[in-house]
Write a protein that holds these residues in place. Structure first.
Motif, PDB file in Angstrom:
ATOM      1  N   ASN A 214       0.849  -1.182   0.000  1.00  0.00           N
ATOM      2  CA  ASN A 214       0.000   0.000   0.000  1.00  0.00           C
ATOM      3  C   ASN A 214       0.889   1.238   0.000  1.00  0.00           C
ATOM      4  OD1 ASN A 214      -2.888  -0.621   0.089  1.00  0.00           O
ATOM      5  ND2 ASN A 214      -2.402  -1.722   1.986  1.00  0.00           N
ATOM      6  N   GLY A 215       0.502   2.251  -0.764  1.00  0.00           N
ATOM      7  CA  GLY A 215       1.307   3.467  -0.838  1.00  0.00           C
ATOM      8  C   GLY A 215       2.306   3.406  -1.972  1.00  0.00           C
ATOM      9  N   GLY A 216       3.226   4.364  -2.001  1.00  0.00           N
ATOM     10  CA  GLY A 216       4.134   4.490  -3.125  1.00  0.00           C
ATOM     11  C   GLY A 216       5.569   4.131  -2.828  1.00  0.00           C
ATOM     12  N   GLU A 217       5.832   3.435  -1.704  1.00  0.00           N
ATOM     13  CA  GLU A 217       7.217   3.094  -1.386  1.00  0.00           C
ATOM     14  C   GLU A 217       7.303   1.687  -0.798  1.00  0.00           C
ATOM     15  OE1 GLU A 217       7.466   5.113   3.052  1.00  0.00           O
ATOM     16  OE2 GLU A 217       8.375   6.141   1.352  1.00  0.00           O
ATOM     17  N   ILE A 218       8.514   1.142  -0.838  1.00  0.00           N
ATOM     18  CA  ILE A 218       8.742  -0.189  -0.279  1.00  0.00           C
ATOM     19  C   ILE A 218       8.843  -0.054   1.227  1.00  0.00           C
ATOM     20  CG2 ILE A 218      10.358  -2.125  -0.215  1.00  0.00           C
ATOM     21  CD1 ILE A 218      11.120  -1.334  -3.130  1.00  0.00           C
ATOM     22  N   ASN A 219       7.810  -0.531   1.916  1.00  0.00           N
ATOM     23  CA  ASN A 219       7.712  -0.374   3.366  1.00  0.00           C
ATOM     24  C   ASN A 219       7.081  -1.650   3.913  1.00  0.00           C
ATOM     25  OD1 ASN A 219       6.953   0.211   5.994  1.00  0.00           O
ATOM     26  ND2 ASN A 219       6.349   2.308   5.553  1.00  0.00           N
ATOM     27  N   ASP A 220       7.864  -2.442   4.654  1.00  0.00           N
ATOM     28  CA  ASP A 220       7.370  -3.737   5.122  1.00  0.00           C
ATOM     29  C   ASP A 220       6.121  -3.617   5.991  1.00  0.00           C
ATOM     30  OD1 ASP A 220       9.056  -5.573   3.856  1.00  0.00           O
ATOM     31  OD2 ASP A 220      10.673  -5.118   5.251  1.00  0.00           O
ATOM     32  N   ALA A 221       5.979  -2.492   6.684  1.00  0.00           N
ATOM     33  CA  ALA A 221       4.790  -2.316   7.520  1.00  0.00           C
ATOM     34  C   ALA A 221       3.531  -2.180   6.668  1.00  0.00           C
ATOM     35  CB  ALA A 221       4.957  -1.086   8.406  1.00  0.00           C
ATOM     36  N   LYS A 222       3.680  -1.827   5.401  1.00  0.00           N
ATOM     37  CA  LYS A 222       2.523  -1.637   4.521  1.00  0.00           C
ATOM     38  C   LYS A 222       2.434  -2.730   3.457  1.00  0.00           C
ATOM     39  CE  LYS A 222       2.386   3.392   5.113  1.00  0.00           C
ATOM     40  NZ  LYS A 222       2.384   4.703   4.425  1.00  0.00           N
ATOM     41  N   ARG A 223       3.176  -3.798   3.674  1.00  0.00           N
ATOM     42  CA  ARG A 223       3.175  -4.871   2.679  1.00  0.00           C
ATOM     43  C   ARG A 223       1.877  -5.665   2.740  1.00  0.00           C
ATOM     44  NH1 ARG A 223       7.794  -9.210   3.153  1.00  0.00           N
ATOM     45  NH2 ARG A 223       6.281 -10.274   4.461  1.00  0.00           N
ATOM     46  N   LEU A 344       4.020 -11.519  10.249  1.00  0.00           N
ATOM     47  CA  LEU A 344       5.231 -10.840  10.698  1.00  0.00           C
ATOM     48  C   LEU A 344       5.906 -10.177   9.505  1.00  0.00           C
ATOM     49  CD1 LEU A 344       7.303 -10.383  13.041  1.00  0.00           C
ATOM     50  CD2 LEU A 344       8.449 -12.460  12.246  1.00  0.00           C
ATOM     51  N   ALA A 345       6.243  -8.900   9.634  1.00  0.00           N
ATOM     52  CA  ALA A 345       6.907  -8.175   8.547  1.00  0.00           C
ATOM     53  C   ALA A 345       8.362  -8.615   8.466  1.00  0.00           C
ATOM     54  CB  ALA A 345       6.815  -6.663   8.780  1.00  0.00           C
ATOM     55  N   ILE A 346       8.703  -9.293   7.390  1.00  0.00           N
ATOM     56  CA  ILE A 346      10.066  -9.778   7.182  1.00  0.00           C
ATOM     57  C   ILE A 346      10.794  -8.813   6.268  1.00  0.00           C
ATOM     58  CG2 ILE A 346      11.499 -11.680   6.350  1.00  0.00           C
ATOM     59  CD1 ILE A 346       9.824 -12.499   8.723  1.00  0.00           C
ATOM     60  N   GLN A 347      11.928  -8.294   6.724  1.00  0.00           N
ATOM     61  CA  GLN A 347      12.756  -7.432   5.886  1.00  0.00           C
ATOM     62  C   GLN A 347      13.817  -8.294   5.215  1.00  0.00           C
ATOM     63  OE1 GLN A 347      13.822  -4.796   9.209  1.00  0.00           O
ATOM     64  NE2 GLN A 347      12.877  -3.137   8.079  1.00  0.00           N
ATOM     65  N   GLN A 348      14.082  -7.982   3.953  1.00  0.00           N
ATOM     66  CA  GLN A 348      15.008  -8.828   3.205  1.00  0.00           C
ATOM     67  C   GLN A 348      16.011  -7.979   2.444  1.00  0.00           C
ATOM     68  OE1 GLN A 348      13.129 -11.957   1.122  1.00  0.00           O
ATOM     69  NE2 GLN A 348      15.026 -12.907   0.502  1.00  0.00           N
TER      70      GLN A 348
END
Length: 412
Positions: A214-223, A344-348
């Motif tokens: 959601n939104g216009g950027e790569i953000n794991d909280a909004k995935r 869970l928001a996984i950052q990669q």
């Protein structure tokens, strides 16, 4: 774009004599404003050792009506799973910009495409440097005629499609990063569907994947979800009027790829969102440290087996950062293995994964930086793990691996 680009690139390469010997002789300034159809950028001291504590910014502008394509020729920066120390950031635009990606180590990303005729590239290094730097070629391309090897860009028509490079003639290439930024009028939402889908399969989509935000950027909280394999995701609807779709392939196996379609729709229709891949039932909870909560007996309850099904996520990993704030402990865990991802928001970053953890009562349970743990629990609305005094947290030892592997195939 093909003939003009090849001609201009030929002139560029002839002028720069872009061979290994020429690279050794080439001197790049620290940033600058670059305009034209094509050009070459790189760090100070390229192929030597780049300077410490530096910040260099290049603003690239190609002719109106075209987009910027950036192709890395070489990259060798201090390697870190989260690219926290030395890195190159690439943004679409100059002012109100969207970050396309952050890169470090020595694996070159695929061709990166801006959403407009402007791109910003920034290289930052800390006090300790470790590498030779980077060089990249930028070029101008028509938004819809970038050739099979490129992908991504801004989509703002009422409906359209997006697809992997080479679709449908052959497999997508290795080492590609594509980001489609879909923007609808503020009164509308975006609906996305995938007709065909075949992306390298992995239980946790660690290598090649499609991620939707959601939104216009790569953000794991909004995935909204992360997808791979050969089953198309279900229809996806944005929360607001912007959606970002990211496709990434690593440098190994590839597959057929995909074609997706989007359309704008009124907000009044009910919205649904596809859950992230490998997600069990979604449980989001919010906790605050209180005297009553933090006076509870600090003791995990049950066993690995009894906590598995009631937990939204189950991971093993190494605590790499800890910060105390407001009675809670905020930590980052470098993931060793995922047994249950939940939401869970996984950052990669490459093949390294991490997640954010909040220990609501900072001393209960007590976790320490540098140690390995098994962590089971719930998550908050932003996808961050929430650990309570009775959460199941224990030191991870090799002997636990067999039990965890058995639980992984357990039906809840």
């Amino acid at each position: 774009m093909g003939r003009n680009f090849c001609f201009l690139l030929g002139l560029l390469l002839a002028d720069q004599t872009f061979s290994s010997k020429a690279q050794e002789r080439h001197t790049f300034p620290c940033g600058g404003n670059l305009t034209g159809e094509a050009g070459l950028i790189g760090n100070e001291g390229f192929l030597g050792v780049y300077p410490p504590n530096s910040k260099c910014t290049w603003k690239i502008t190609v002719p109106e009506g075209k987009v910027v394509v950036l192709s890395f020729q070489f990259i060798d920066l201090e390697s870190d799973s989260l690219c926290r120390y030395d890195f190159v950031d690439v943004y679409s635009g100059h002012g109100n910009r969207q970050r396309i990606g952050r890169f470090c180590g020595n694996l070159s990303p695929g061709a990166l495409v801006s959403n407009s005729n402007k791109m910003l590239v920034q290289m930052i290094s800390d006090a300790n440097t470790a590498g030779n730097g980077f060089s990249a070629i930028f070029s101008a391309a028509k938004p819809n005629e970038r050739g099979d090897q490129y992908c991504g860009g801004r989509l703002d028509k009422p409906s359209g499609s997006f697809k992997t490079p080479n679709w449908p003639d052959r497999d997508y290439p290795a080492g590609v990063t594509c980001s489609w930024h879909i923007v609808a009028p503020k009164s509308q939402l975006i609906e996305v569907t995938f007709e065909k889908f075949d992306v390298e399969r992995d239980n946790y989509c660690r290598y090649d994947y499609v991620a939707v935000f959601n939104g216009g950027e790569i953000n794991d909280a909004k995935r909204i979800g992360k997808f791979c394999g050969d089953r198309p995701p279900g229809p996806i609807v944005s929360e607001r009027n912007e959606l970002l779709i990211q496709f990434l392939s690593d440098l190994s196996l590839t597959a057929d790829g995909f074609i997706g379609y989007y359309k704008f729709r009124p907000k009044k229709l009910p919205t649904t969102a596809a859950p992230p891949v490998t997600t069990a039932s979604l449980t989001t909870t919010s906790f605050k440290p209180t005297v009553t909560l933090c006076q509870q007996k600090c003791r995990r309850t049950g066993t690995l087996e009894s906590n598995y099904c009631s937990s939204n996520f189950v991971i093993t990993g190494t605590i790499i950062t800890t910060v105390s704030r407001g009675g809670s402990l905020y930590a980052t865990i470098s993931i060793i293995n995922i047994y249950k991802e939940g939401n869970l928001a996984i950052q990669q970053a490459g093949k390294n994964m991490s997640a954010k953890i909040t220990v609501v009562c900072k001393k209960c349970p007590l976790i320490r930086r540098g140690l390995n743990y098994i962590i089971m629990g719930q998550v908050d609305e932003e996808g961050r793990a929430k650990i309570l005094p009775n959460s199941f947290v224990m030191s991870f030892k090799t002997k636990n691996q067999k039990i965890l592997n058995a639980l992984k195939s357990k039906r809840c």
